[in-house]
Design a protein around this motif. Structure first.
Motif, PDB file in Angstrom:
ATOM      1  N   CYS A 274     -42.783   4.635  18.954  1.00 39.04           N
ATOM      2  CA  CYS A 274     -42.439   4.643  17.530  1.00 39.04           C
ATOM      3  C   CYS A 274     -42.168   3.221  17.035  1.00 39.04           C
ATOM      4  O   CYS A 274     -41.352   2.503  17.613  1.00 39.04           O
ATOM      5  CB  CYS A 274     -41.208   5.505  17.312  1.00 39.04           C
ATOM      6  SG  CYS A 274     -40.681   5.568  15.594  1.00 39.04           S
TER       7      CYS A 274
ATOM      8  N   GLU B 245     -36.292  11.056  16.637  1.00 44.05           N
ATOM      9  CA  GLU B 245     -35.787  10.965  15.262  1.00 44.05           C
ATOM     10  C   GLU B 245     -35.970  12.277  14.495  1.00 44.05           C
ATOM     11  O   GLU B 245     -35.475  12.401  13.369  1.00 44.05           O
ATOM     12  CB  GLU B 245     -36.511   9.856  14.501  1.00 44.05           C
ATOM     13  CG  GLU B 245     -36.245   8.465  15.029  1.00 44.05           C
ATOM     14  CD  GLU B 245     -36.880   7.430  14.111  1.00 44.05           C
ATOM     15  OE1 GLU B 245     -36.155   6.828  13.302  1.00 44.05           O
ATOM     16  OE2 GLU B 245     -38.116   7.239  14.194  1.00 44.05           O
TER      17      GLU B 245
ATOM     18  N   CYS C 189     -38.160   3.329  15.886  1.00 46.89           N
ATOM     19  CA  CYS C 189     -37.049   3.467  16.833  1.00 46.89           C
ATOM     20  C   CYS C 189     -37.411   3.001  18.240  1.00 46.89           C
ATOM     21  O   CYS C 189     -36.558   2.984  19.118  1.00 46.89           O
ATOM     22  CB  CYS C 189     -36.532   4.902  16.859  1.00 46.89           C
ATOM     23  SG  CYS C 189     -37.623   6.040  17.721  1.00 46.89           S
TER      24      CYS C 189
ATOM     25  N   CYS D  64     -42.145  11.766  15.405  1.00 47.96           N
ATOM     26  CA  CYS D  64     -41.206  11.111  16.320  1.00 47.96           C
ATOM     27  C   CYS D  64     -40.158  12.140  16.728  1.00 47.96           C
ATOM     28  O   CYS D  64     -39.349  12.559  15.898  1.00 47.96           O
ATOM     29  CB  CYS D  64     -40.555   9.908  15.642  1.00 47.96           C
ATOM     30  SG  CYS D  64     -39.334   9.109  16.709  1.00 47.96           S
TER      31      CYS D  64
ATOM     32  N   ARG E  59     -43.660   9.977  11.126  1.00 43.23           N
ATOM     33  CA  ARG E  59     -43.682   8.539  10.854  1.00 43.23           C
ATOM     34  C   ARG E  59     -45.125   8.061  10.712  1.00 43.23           C
ATOM     35  O   ARG E  59     -45.994   8.515  11.450  1.00 43.23           O
ATOM     36  CB  ARG E  59     -43.087   7.769  12.040  1.00 43.23           C
ATOM     37  CG  ARG E  59     -41.584   7.881  12.182  1.00 43.23           C
ATOM     38  CD  ARG E  59     -40.945   6.754  11.457  1.00 43.23           C
ATOM     39  NE  ARG E  59     -39.504   6.714  11.637  1.00 43.23           N
ATOM     40  CZ  ARG E  59     -38.693   6.121  10.760  1.00 43.23           C
ATOM     41  NH1 ARG E  59     -39.188   5.560   9.667  1.00 43.23           N
ATOM     42  NH2 ARG E  59     -37.407   6.083  10.964  1.00 43.23           N
TER      43      ARG E  59
HETATM   44 ZN   LIG Z   1     -38.923   6.993  15.991  1.00 44.12          ZN
END
Ligand SMILES: [Zn+2]
Ligand SMILES: [Zn+2]
Length: 202
Positions: A141, A112, A144, A109, A116
């Motif tokens: 994602c 971020e 997020c 990601c 993930r």
């Molecule tokens: Zn994310």
């Protein structure tokens, strides 16, 4: 629809009648509004005939069938010479691996700045890269809700629990509008502006 032994989806083809493809042959996935038990996705896939066709895939077939958590095809266990339920064998194995911290699918990601875990239903767009065995993958994602684009191997997409050690990451924040993302996606893929990130979830 999903053949767990061959890791392939079977779909209709207007010229061949029927065709089977791996997950990395998917090009676009859109969750249809309305249906939720199960959720249904409209996909477009690159067929062996050279064209792209639409198909419908349920959430279960996308996320669980490749892990053997749904299929109940009997198979012959060579160790015991018994016909056993493939589902329980593969499903148990998948469940054990997930509990041990391994993830069937993962991505990096970019907003971020961290790897993930993910399931295929979060994949939005896929495109084969200009060269080699790689595929560009746009993922929304689950944590997020923002879109990242990774450059990964086909096996990373097609084979559960096969995760590339390093992936290419496009350093760009994509909009939620998928058609705009698609244009940027293809432009970025062809220009090959990728940064390498380590995909270590442990
Ligand atoms: Zn994310
Ligand atoms: Zn076709």
């Amino acid at each position: 629809m999903y053949d767990v032994l061959r890791s392939r989806y079977t779909f209709g083809c207007p010229t061949r009648g029927e065709t089977s493809v791996v997950l990395s042959a998917f090009r676009r996935l859109v969750r249809l509004p309305g249906a939720s038990h199960p959720a249904v996705y409209r996909v477009e896939f690159a067929c062996g005939c050279g064209a792209e066709h639409p198909a419908l895939v349920t959430h279960d077939d996308l996320d669980w069938a490749p892990l053997g958590l749904q299929d109940s095809t009997p198979f012959l266990n060579l160790m015991t010479s018994r016909v056993e339920e493939l589902a329980s064998e593969l499903g148990d194995l998948a469940a054990r691996r997930i509990k041990a911290g391994e993830w069937p699918w993962s991505f990096f990601c970019w907003p971020e700045e961290r790897p993930r875990p993910v399931y295929p239903s979060a994949f939005k767009l896929l495109a084969p890269a200009v060269s080699g065995d790689q595929v560009g993958l746009a993922v929304r994602c689950p944590a997020c809700d923002r879109v990242s684009i990774n450059l990964v191997s086909r096996a990373h997409v097609d084979v559960p629990f096969v995760n590339d050690r390093d992936v290419g990451v496009v350093e760009h924040l994509f909009s939620h509008d998928l058609s705009a993302t698609l244009e940027q996606f293809q432009a970025e893929l062809w220009s090959e502006i990728f940064d390498i990130r380590r995909l270590n979830l442990q």
